[in-house]
Design an enzyme around this catalytic site. Structure first.
Site, PDB file in Angstrom:
ATOM      1  N   LYS A  25       0.839  -1.213   0.000  1.00 26.66           N
ATOM      2  CA  LYS A  25       0.000   0.000   0.000  1.00 26.66           C
ATOM      3  C   LYS A  25       0.874   1.264   0.000  1.00 26.66           C
ATOM      4  CE  LYS A  25      -1.926  -1.189   3.954  1.00 26.66           C
ATOM      5  NZ  LYS A  25      -1.226  -2.466   4.266  1.00 26.66           N
ATOM      6  N   ARG A  33      11.873  -6.210   4.730  1.00 25.20           N
ATOM      7  CA  ARG A  33      11.748  -4.744   4.559  1.00 25.20           C
ATOM      8  C   ARG A  33      12.795  -4.022   5.403  1.00 25.20           C
ATOM      9  NH1 ARG A  33       6.067  -1.931   5.443  1.00 25.20           N
ATOM     10  NH2 ARG A  33       6.174  -3.034   7.424  1.00 25.20           N
ATOM     11  N   ARG A  84      -0.442  -8.802  13.671  1.00 21.93           N
ATOM     12  CA  ARG A  84      -0.982  -7.805  12.730  1.00 21.93           C
ATOM     13  C   ARG A  84      -1.894  -8.492  11.721  1.00 21.93           C
ATOM     14  NH1 ARG A  84       4.561  -5.525  10.841  1.00 21.93           N
ATOM     15  NH2 ARG A  84       3.412  -4.334   9.293  1.00 21.93           N
ATOM     16  N   ARG A  94      11.741  -2.048  10.806  1.00 23.59           N
ATOM     17  CA  ARG A  94      10.671  -1.516  11.652  1.00 23.59           C
ATOM     18  C   ARG A  94      10.511  -2.423  12.868  1.00 23.59           C
ATOM     19  NH1 ARG A  94       5.421   0.020   8.109  1.00 23.59           N
ATOM     20  NH2 ARG A  94       4.411  -1.094   9.811  1.00 23.59           N
ATOM     21  N   ARG A 133      -9.375   1.048   9.289  1.00 27.85           N
ATOM     22  CA  ARG A 133      -8.931  -0.304   9.634  1.00 27.85           C
ATOM     23  C   ARG A 133     -10.056  -1.145  10.205  1.00 27.85           C
ATOM     24  NH1 ARG A 133      -3.304   0.362   8.912  1.00 27.85           N
ATOM     25  NH2 ARG A 133      -2.246  -1.181  10.139  1.00 27.85           N
TER      26      ARG A 133
HETATM   27  P1  AP5 Z   1       4.950  -1.660   1.860  1.00 19.08           P
HETATM   28  O1  AP5 Z   1       4.589  -0.837   0.673  1.00 19.08           O
HETATM   29  O2  AP5 Z   1       5.750  -1.014   2.933  1.00 19.08           O
HETATM   30  O3  AP5 Z   1       3.636  -2.402   2.441  1.00 19.08           O
HETATM   31  P2  AP5 Z   1       2.367  -1.832   3.211  1.00 19.08           P
HETATM   32  O4  AP5 Z   1       1.169  -2.473   2.646  1.00 19.08           O
HETATM   33  O5  AP5 Z   1       2.407  -0.329   3.244  1.00 19.08           O
HETATM   34  O6  AP5 Z   1       2.662  -2.482   4.637  1.00 19.08           O
HETATM   35  P3  AP5 Z   1       2.685  -1.931   6.122  1.00 19.08           P
HETATM   36  O7  AP5 Z   1       3.434  -2.969   6.926  1.00 19.08           O
HETATM   37  O8  AP5 Z   1       3.217  -0.530   6.199  1.00 19.08           O
HETATM   38  O9  AP5 Z   1       1.199  -1.978   6.465  1.00 19.08           O
HETATM   39  P4  AP5 Z   1       0.581  -2.068   7.841  1.00 19.08           P
HETATM   40  O10 AP5 Z   1      -0.827  -1.897   7.473  1.00 19.08           O
HETATM   41  O11 AP5 Z   1       0.887  -3.244   8.671  1.00 19.08           O
HETATM   42  O12 AP5 Z   1       1.344  -0.923   8.657  1.00 19.08           O
HETATM   43  P5  AP5 Z   1       0.929   0.554   9.072  1.00 19.08           P
HETATM   44  O13 AP5 Z   1       2.158   1.360   8.991  1.00 19.08           O
HETATM   45  O14 AP5 Z   1      -0.281   1.015   8.358  1.00 19.08           O
HETATM   46  O15 AP5 Z   1       5.736  -2.969   1.328  1.00 19.08           O
HETATM   47  C1  AP5 Z   1       6.249  -3.911   2.210  1.00 19.08           C
HETATM   48  C2  AP5 Z   1       7.590  -4.449   1.700  1.00 19.08           C
HETATM   49  O16 AP5 Z   1       7.380  -5.155   0.472  1.00 19.08           O
HETATM   50  C3  AP5 Z   1       8.625  -3.360   1.377  1.00 19.08           C
HETATM   51  O17 AP5 Z   1       9.896  -3.847   1.687  1.00 19.08           O
HETATM   52  C4  AP5 Z   1       8.483  -3.129  -0.150  1.00 19.08           C
HETATM   53  O18 AP5 Z   1       9.693  -2.699  -0.741  1.00 19.08           O
HETATM   54  C5  AP5 Z   1       8.069  -4.524  -0.620  1.00 19.08           C
HETATM   55  N1  AP5 Z   1       7.114  -4.510  -1.744  1.00 19.08           N
HETATM   56  C6  AP5 Z   1       6.107  -3.619  -1.962  1.00 19.08           C
HETATM   57  N2  AP5 Z   1       5.402  -3.960  -3.053  1.00 19.08           N
HETATM   58  C7  AP5 Z   1       5.969  -5.101  -3.533  1.00 19.08           C
HETATM   59  C8  AP5 Z   1       5.674  -5.952  -4.653  1.00 19.08           C
HETATM   60  N3  AP5 Z   1       4.657  -5.692  -5.484  1.00 19.08           N
HETATM   61  N4  AP5 Z   1       6.447  -7.044  -4.860  1.00 19.08           N
HETATM   62  C9  AP5 Z   1       7.494  -7.329  -4.012  1.00 19.08           C
HETATM   63  N5  AP5 Z   1       7.837  -6.550  -2.941  1.00 19.08           N
HETATM   64  C10 AP5 Z   1       7.070  -5.444  -2.697  1.00 19.08           C
HETATM   65  O19 AP5 Z   1       0.500   0.326  10.595  1.00 19.08           O
HETATM   66  C11 AP5 Z   1       1.438  -0.001  11.595  1.00 19.08           C
HETATM   67  C12 AP5 Z   1       0.734   0.031  12.962  1.00 19.08           C
HETATM   68  O20 AP5 Z   1       0.247   1.361  13.239  1.00 19.08           O
HETATM   69  C13 AP5 Z   1      -0.517  -0.867  13.083  1.00 19.08           C
HETATM   70  O21 AP5 Z   1      -0.176  -2.184  13.440  1.00 19.08           O
HETATM   71  C14 AP5 Z   1      -1.299  -0.132  14.174  1.00 19.08           C
HETATM   72  O22 AP5 Z   1      -0.776  -0.410  15.448  1.00 19.08           O
HETATM   73  C15 AP5 Z   1      -1.036   1.343  13.882  1.00 19.08           C
HETATM   74  N6  AP5 Z   1      -2.029   1.894  12.930  1.00 19.08           N
HETATM   75  C16 AP5 Z   1      -1.813   2.369  11.674  1.00 19.08           C
HETATM   76  N7  AP5 Z   1      -2.943   2.784  11.109  1.00 19.08           N
HETATM   77  C17 AP5 Z   1      -3.936   2.581  12.030  1.00 19.08           C
HETATM   78  C18 AP5 Z   1      -5.332   2.796  12.024  1.00 19.08           C
HETATM   79  N8  AP5 Z   1      -5.966   3.293  10.941  1.00 19.08           N
HETATM   80  N9  AP5 Z   1      -6.021   2.454  13.141  1.00 19.08           N
HETATM   81  C19 AP5 Z   1      -5.407   1.957  14.241  1.00 19.08           C
HETATM   82  N10 AP5 Z   1      -4.080   1.708  14.299  1.00 19.08           N
HETATM   83  C20 AP5 Z   1      -3.340   2.023  13.205  1.00 19.08           C
END
Ligand code: AP5
Length: 214
Positions: free
Chosen positions: A16, A127, A171, A160, A88
């Site tokens: 994403k 990552r 997660r 991270r 979420r």
């Molecule tokens: P990346 O693009 O970083 O993936 P992503 O989908 O953004 O994954 P996240 O881990 O950031 O999502 P998340 O939802 O767990 O975390 P968030 O920060 O929102 O890609 C991942 C890896 O794969 C990278 O190394 C990239 O290079 C590689 N890659 C990308 N595309 C690829 C492809 N097509 N092929 C191969 N490799 C690829 O949330 C973290 C925490 O914050 C949550 O657990 C929660 O505690 C809190 N939080 C965040 N938002 C909320 C909310 N709305 N409500 C409550 N708590 C929240």
């Protein structure tokens, strides 16, 4: 041209953030990532950061009222945006609907990045992030030119703190229990569009642009 206001849905590691960065760089559509906002607060040691850290390290969701307040501030400022990692759960989605209705800024689409569990686990464990410019790498698919050092800043890349096996499992559990029901929520509103996220990043991007008409 129609304004672009999107929600990106998908499991952790679905890509994403990677795709939202591309849209921001190419089209100036602002990426609003609740995860990035929270991580910045954690690294600055603010009161928000201190609260958020507890939930993030367990892989649990930060309370809805905090999150909706953060998003409100951002969507007030911008006409076009991608909400990355928000909503979420159904409560957050309803909060977003109410907010956008008052602002008369309806969503133009909800993109679901469909990626297998095995693939997301592999991606998350590989990552690495630049602590300075925040650029995201992957040791397997998007490696830096020099061993674990940022191509731009020359700084040592970091993992991270929630990219460890135990937190990743949690997660994913939270994702299936709380976030997956949003697929039905947005399908009922005829906003849901699916992209195969298992492809390489540039392929995913090509399909995404086609789907959103850019
Ligand atoms: P990346 O693009 O970083 O993936 P992503 O989908 O953004 O994954 P996240 O881990 O950031 O999502 P998340 O939802 O767990 O975390 P968030 O920060 O929102 O890609 C991942 C890896 O794969 C990278 O190394 C990239 O290079 C590689 N890659 C990308 N595309 C690829 C492809 N097509 N092929 C191969 N490799 C690829 O949330 C973290 C925490 O914050 C949550 O657990 C929660 O505690 C809190 N939080 C965040 N938002 C909320 C909310 N709305 N409500 C409550 N708590 C929240």
């Amino acid at each position: 041209m129609e304004r672009i206001r999107l929600v990106f849905l998908g499991p952790p590691g679905a890509g994403k953030g990677t795709q939202a960065d591309k849209l921001q760089n190419d089209f100036g559509i602002v990426k609003v990532s609740t995860g990035d906002i929270l991580r910045e607060a954690v690294s600055k040691g603010t009161t928000l950061g201190e609260v958020a850290k507890i939930y993030m390290e367990r892989g649990e969701l930060v309370p809805d009222d905090i999150i909706i307040g953060l998003v409100r501030e951002k969507v007030l400022q911008f006409e076009q945006f991608v909400l990355d990692g928000f909503p979420r759960n159904v409560n957050q989605a309803e909060g977003l609907d109410r907010l956008l209705e008052t602002l008369n800024k309806g969503l133009t689409g909800v993109i679901y990045f469909d990626v297998s569990n095995e693939e997301v686990k592999k991606r998350l464990l590989a990552r690495r992030v630049c602590p300075s410019c925040k650029r995201v790498y992957n040791l397997i698919t998007e490696p830096p030119k020099n061993d674990e050092v940022c191509d731009v800043c020359g700084v040592k890349l970091v993992k991270r703190s929630d990219d460890n096996e135990e937190t990743i499992e949690n997660r994913l559990k939270v994702y299936y229990q709380q976030t997956l029901p949003l697929l039905e929520y947005y399908e009922r509103k005829a906003l849901l569009k699916k992209v195969d996220g298992n492809q390489p990043p540039d392929e995913v991007y090509k399909n995404l642009l086609k789907i959103i008409g850019l």
